[in-house]
Write a protein that holds these residues in place. Structure first.
Motif, PDB file in Angstrom:
ATOM      1  N   LYS A 405       3.073 -30.101   0.000  1.00 33.14           N
ATOM      2  CA  LYS A 405       3.342 -29.809  -1.583  1.00 33.14           C
ATOM      3  C   LYS A 405       3.532 -29.929  -2.636  1.00 33.14           C
ATOM      4  N   ALA A 406       5.231 -30.647  -2.620  1.00 35.02           N
ATOM      5  CA  ALA A 406       6.387 -30.672  -3.195  1.00 35.02           C
ATOM      6  C   ALA A 406       5.459 -32.097  -3.859  1.00 35.02           C
ATOM      7  N   ILE A 407       4.679 -32.660  -3.120  1.00 36.67           N
ATOM      8  CA  ILE A 407       3.921 -34.167  -3.877  1.00 36.67           C
ATOM      9  C   ILE A 407       2.643 -33.605  -4.642  1.00 36.67           C
ATOM     10  N   GLU A 408       1.937 -32.423  -3.959  1.00 36.63           N
ATOM     11  CA  GLU A 408       1.137 -31.984  -4.559  1.00 36.63           C
ATOM     12  C   GLU A 408       1.141 -31.976  -5.945  1.00 36.63           C
ATOM     13  N   SER A 409       2.201 -30.735  -6.344  1.00 33.97           N
ATOM     14  CA  SER A 409       2.910 -30.394  -7.535  1.00 33.97           C
ATOM     15  C   SER A 409       3.049 -31.610  -8.628  1.00 33.97           C
ATOM     16  N   CYS A 410       3.089 -32.759  -8.117  1.00 36.15           N
ATOM     17  CA  CYS A 410       3.346 -33.984  -9.377  1.00 36.15           C
ATOM     18  C   CYS A 410       2.036 -34.901  -8.949  1.00 36.15           C
ATOM     19  N   ARG A 411       0.888 -34.202  -9.594  1.00 36.29           N
ATOM     20  CA  ARG A 411      -0.164 -34.494  -9.083  1.00 36.29           C
ATOM     21  C   ARG A 411      -0.772 -35.191  -9.939  1.00 36.29           C
ATOM     22  N   ASP A 412      -0.197 -34.783 -11.088  1.00 36.90           N
ATOM     23  CA  ASP A 412      -0.958 -35.246 -12.422  1.00 36.90           C
ATOM     24  C   ASP A 412      -0.212 -36.484 -12.808  1.00 36.90           C
ATOM     25  N   LEU A 413       0.727 -36.351 -11.865  1.00 42.28           N
ATOM     26  CA  LEU A 413       1.104 -37.831 -11.879  1.00 42.28           C
ATOM     27  C   LEU A 413       1.154 -39.785 -11.162  1.00 42.28           C
ATOM     28  N   LEU A 414      -0.008 -38.715 -10.524  1.00 42.22           N
ATOM     29  CA  LEU A 414      -0.525 -39.737  -9.340  1.00 42.22           C
ATOM     30  C   LEU A 414      -1.810 -40.374  -9.393  1.00 42.22           C
ATOM     31  N   GLU A 415      -1.574 -40.919  -8.852  1.00 34.09           N
ATOM     32  CA  GLU A 415      -3.656 -41.562  -8.534  1.00 34.09           C
ATOM     33  C   GLU A 415      -4.368 -41.526  -7.441  1.00 34.09           C
ATOM     34  N   ASN A 416      -3.186 -40.214  -6.148  1.00 38.27           N
ATOM     35  CA  ASN A 416      -3.702 -40.728  -5.029  1.00 38.27           C
ATOM     36  C   ASN A 416      -3.055 -39.960  -4.086  1.00 38.27           C
ATOM     37  N   PHE A 417      -3.163 -39.162  -3.089  1.00 40.05           N
ATOM     38  CA  PHE A 417      -2.052 -38.716  -2.166  1.00 40.05           C
ATOM     39  C   PHE A 417      -2.954 -37.597  -1.129  1.00 40.05           C
ATOM     40  N   GLY A 418      -2.347 -37.260   0.048  1.00 37.87           N
ATOM     41  CA  GLY A 418      -2.834 -37.061   0.836  1.00 37.87           C
ATOM     42  C   GLY A 418      -1.635 -36.824   1.885  1.00 37.87           C
ATOM     43  N   GLY A 419      -1.697 -35.796   3.100  1.00 40.65           N
ATOM     44  CA  GLY A 419      -0.791 -35.704   4.336  1.00 40.65           C
ATOM     45  C   GLY A 419      -1.172 -34.298   4.722  1.00 40.65           C
ATOM     46  N   HIS A 420       0.720 -34.126   5.463  1.00 35.43           N
ATOM     47  CA  HIS A 420       0.625 -33.773   6.027  1.00 35.43           C
ATOM     48  C   HIS A 420       1.847 -32.400   5.255  1.00 35.43           C
ATOM     49  N   THR A 421       2.698 -31.403   6.365  1.00 39.77           N
ATOM     50  CA  THR A 421       3.871 -30.466   5.650  1.00 39.77           C
ATOM     51  C   THR A 421       4.858 -31.557   5.268  1.00 39.77           C
ATOM     52  N   TYR A 422       5.056 -32.395   6.601  1.00 39.24           N
ATOM     53  CA  TYR A 422       6.335 -33.316   6.944  1.00 39.24           C
ATOM     54  C   TYR A 422       5.664 -34.480   6.485  1.00 39.24           C
ATOM     55  N   ALA A 423       4.712 -35.183   6.271  1.00 42.13           N
ATOM     56  CA  ALA A 423       4.385 -36.571   6.392  1.00 42.13           C
ATOM     57  C   ALA A 423       3.313 -36.591   5.544  1.00 42.13           C
ATOM     58  N   ALA A 424       3.235 -37.787   4.556  1.00 42.71           N
ATOM     59  CA  ALA A 424       2.712 -37.465   3.350  1.00 42.71           C
ATOM     60  C   ALA A 424       2.791 -38.899   2.347  1.00 42.71           C
ATOM     61  N   GLY A 425       1.313 -39.014   1.907  1.00 44.62           N
ATOM     62  CA  GLY A 425       1.284 -40.633   1.634  1.00 44.62           C
ATOM     63  C   GLY A 425       0.738 -40.486   0.219  1.00 44.62           C
ATOM     64  N   LEU A 426       1.373 -41.595  -0.851  1.00 49.72           N
ATOM     65  CA  LEU A 426       0.883 -41.096  -2.985  1.00 49.72           C
ATOM     66  C   LEU A 426       0.858 -42.602  -2.970  1.00 49.72           C
ATOM     67  N   SER A 427       0.074 -42.759  -4.157  1.00 48.22           N
ATOM     68  CA  SER A 427      -0.346 -43.786  -4.979  1.00 48.22           C
ATOM     69  C   SER A 427       0.285 -43.534  -6.216  1.00 48.22           C
ATOM     70  N   LEU A 428       0.331 -44.762  -7.080  1.00 47.70           N
ATOM     71  CA  LEU A 428       0.660 -44.098  -8.654  1.00 47.70           C
ATOM     72  C   LEU A 428       1.167 -45.228 -10.111  1.00 47.70           C
ATOM     73  N   LYS A 429       0.863 -45.223 -10.601  1.00 50.81           N
ATOM     74  CA  LYS A 429       1.003 -46.456 -11.884  1.00 50.81           C
ATOM     75  C   LYS A 429       2.326 -46.314 -11.835  1.00 50.81           C
ATOM     76  N   GLU A 430       2.777 -47.663 -12.124  1.00 53.48           N
ATOM     77  CA  GLU A 430       4.643 -48.129 -12.894  1.00 53.48           C
ATOM     78  C   GLU A 430       5.143 -47.139 -14.260  1.00 53.48           C
ATOM     79  N   GLU A 431       4.480 -47.317 -14.819  1.00 58.26           N
ATOM     80  CA  GLU A 431       5.334 -46.194 -15.922  1.00 58.26           C
ATOM     81  C   GLU A 431       5.449 -44.490 -15.159  1.00 58.26           C
ATOM     82  N   ASN A 432       4.916 -44.313 -14.285  1.00 57.05           N
ATOM     83  CA  ASN A 432       5.303 -42.247 -13.952  1.00 57.05           C
ATOM     84  C   ASN A 432       6.471 -42.860 -13.023  1.00 57.05           C
ATOM     85  N   LEU A 433       6.751 -43.668 -12.256  1.00 53.11           N
ATOM     86  CA  LEU A 433       7.860 -43.854 -11.329  1.00 53.11           C
ATOM     87  C   LEU A 433       8.500 -42.976 -11.905  1.00 53.11           C
TER      88      LEU A 433
END
Length: 574
Positions: A405-433
């Motif tokens: 949920k924490a990563i999902e709330s940053c979704r406007d900065l991300l290219e992709n994300f997914g996962g579970h409550t305790y483990a997740a993966g994400l990708s983003l552009k360097e300018e959004n780091l």
């Protein structure tokens, strides 16, 4: 870091129910206490828990779209269409692909499997994978452990005349891909009774429905439960409900007649001849299967799990074992580098989360490094590296903080994300780091309370040493398989003392081999405390102390004895 011990004393009502159960079941009252804590309060419930039944697996057609999935699969087989079984490169994905491929293999020769390359294609369904299917005249793709968010890629496949059946267990978005069928018990419209299946478990349910629709014997599917057990243990899903049933029978299969591929891994792990547990899968079997996708390509893991002869299985297992050795070296190097970055943080004491980035880190081990950082600092950790044009990362969390949920709330900065409550993966552009890092750290600062940053040890029961005997161990083993939501019970014994024969062991004398007594015992009980040498002086001074531990069977030279696996020690000078 000092553990906080949590123990909730049983109520009078819980004690009454425990005593009634102990009388009816003729087992240890302490074990009955543990059952009651798990919500098991009747003789019938206890017997179902101790002896899971395959008859209690749910009807697979309760899952949304299952009828559509089976109808499309039957059509593909009837019209001799080419089918591609597609899965993620981790343990869950590769076991799922192996299970579905193995079950369908007797019914068609027009079958292939595909595992995307972690580095070239990234997580999930890829355009390259769809192009591979199109170039090989595939008409149906069954995706496993991925696909729930692949809206554009499913559309791309449709334009190429390829249908998709998606089998996933990750959290879906509001809009589902336009596939023939989307099988995911976490769908908001799902009435399926159990939502915690692994990706391999969802694949199993599809094959169960397929077998049911064609009156194929369930026994053909039952022998593939060894793969389900490996996925359930490795993907850290709850060992409850259907997962408990599948893990129970899967472990039986692993211990009696594992597939040639799993037998190969068992041999290189040094587990031959031993009773294999979920813990062995988590720490020995799973990491080796995972190493293939981390260091090379996950397809090698599927090749191994589908091996048809012992020589091929042995050779592939040795290769994968070598990848695992390389993975361990890399994991240690990157963890050391991440710790060095954290050492330079000026405000680490005030930070409630960790975000570290190095463009040179190996993408295949950043998930493991994130886990190590979470264990060490007891804070959510996001570990990021550069992959092609994007920054990609893995995140791990602490109890009570939903990292998905924490990563999902940053979704406007991300290219992709997914996962579970305790483990997740994400990708983003360097300018959004920088923006992502700041927002994530702020979310953690706002939501995490100080108690969440202290490692917790939940104590299940207080034991006297006189209670620990062969009968107790026999009853305790009935509670297995252990894992999330059915953890191996942790016990506490108070004011124990050295028998006079405890000693430091290990190359650097960092461990303590214990021989202990308590107020009600004369003969010592053995224990091992790994990495706890700092308590040696107190123990050798014959001073009392309290211990938390699990009870294990230790087999040496053909003799089996009980041993306490010490999880924590606290001096008691009262």
């Amino acid at each position: 870091m000092t553990n906080k011990w949590n123990f909730q004393k049983p109520t009078e009502e819980e004690n009454r129910i425990s005593k009634e159960l102990a009388d009816k079941l003729a087992i240890s009252p302490v074990i009955c206490q543990l059952l009651v804590k798990r919500g098991i309060t009747t003789e019938e419930e206890a017997n179902k828990f101790f002896k899971p039944s395959l008859n209690d697996l749910h009807d697979p057609f309760l899952m949304p779209d299952m009828d559509k999935a089976v109808k499309r699969l039957n059509k593909a087989l009837g019209e001799r269409e080419k089918i591609l079984v597609y899965g993620d490169y981790d343990v869950d994905g590769t076991t799922a692909v192996s299970l579905v491929y193995k079950f369908l293999r007797p019914y068609t020769t027009l079958l292939d499997y595909y595992i995307p390359d972690r580095y070239d294609e990234g997580y999930g369904i890829s355009y390259k994978g769809i192009d591979y299917a199109a170039n090989n005249d595939v008409k149906l793709i069954i995706s496993l452990d991925c696909g729930i968010k692949a809206i554009e890629k499913i559309e791309y496949a449709k334009q190429k005349g390829i249908d998709f059946i998606i089998c996933d267990h990750h959290m879906p978005d509001d809009t589902l891909p336009d596939a023939v069928a989307v099988l995911d018990a976490k769908r908001v419209d799902s009435i399926y009774p159990y939502e915690h299946l692994s990706g391999c478990g969802v694949g199993f349910k599809l094959m169960q429905a397929f077998a049911k629709s064609n009156n194929f014997p369930f026994a053909d599917l039952e022998k593939l439960l060894d793969l389900c057990a490996v996925s359930i243990a490795s993907d850290i899903v709850p060992i409850t409900g259907e997962n408990r049933i599948m893990a129970y029978y899967g472990l039986k299969q692993i211990n009696s007649n594992p597939s040639l591929g799993l037998k190969g891994i068992i041999d290189v792990c040094g587990l031959t001849g031993k009773e294999i547990t979920m813990s062995d899968i988590v720490f020995k079997i799973g990491p080796r299967i995972n190493a293939s996708g981390r260091m090379m390509n996950g397809k090698e893991a599927v090749d191994l799990l589908l091996a048809k002869d012992s020589e091929s299985a042995r050779e592939k297992s040795e290769n994968i074992n070598q990848y695992n050795d390389e993975r361990r070296e890399l994991d240690k190097k990157i963890t050391d580098e991440a710790n060095a970055i954290i050492d330079d943080f000026q405000d680490m004491a005030d930070r409630k989360a960790i975000v570290v980035f190095n463009p040179a880190w190996h993408k295949g081990v950043i998930g493991i490094v994130a886990s190590r950082l979470t264990e060490k600092y007891y804070r959510p950790a996001v570990v990021l590296t550069k992959s092609s044009e994007l920054i990609t990362g893995s995140a791990r969390s602490v109890s009570g903080f939903d990292i998905y949920k924490a990563i999902e709330s940053c979704r406007d900065l991300l290219e992709n994300f997914g996962g579970h409550t305790y483990a997740a993966g994400l990708s983003l552009k360097e300018e959004n780091l920088e923006a992502f890092t700041n927002r994530f750290l702020q979310l953690a600062a706002d939501e995490i309370v100080p108690e969440q940053m202290v490692p917790q040890l939940d104590v299940d029961a207080i034991l006297d040493f006189k209670d620990i005997n062969a009968k107790f161990m026999h009853d305790l083993k009935k509670m297995s398989p252990f894992g999330p939501d059915n953890q191996k019970p942790v016990f506490c014994s108070r004011r124990v003392k050295d028998y006079g024969t405890s000693k430091l062991v290990g190359k650097d004398l960092e461990h303590i081999k214990l021989e202990l007594i308590d107020a009600n015992s004369n003969s010592p009980i053995h224990g091992i405390a790994f990495g706890m040498h700092k308590h040696s002086k107190h123990i050798k001074g014959m001073k009392p102390f309290n211990i938390c531990y699990t009870v294990e069977e230790n087999t040496y030279n053909g003799n089996t004895s009980l041993q306490l696996m010490i999880k924590d020690i606290k001096p008691d000078d009262i």
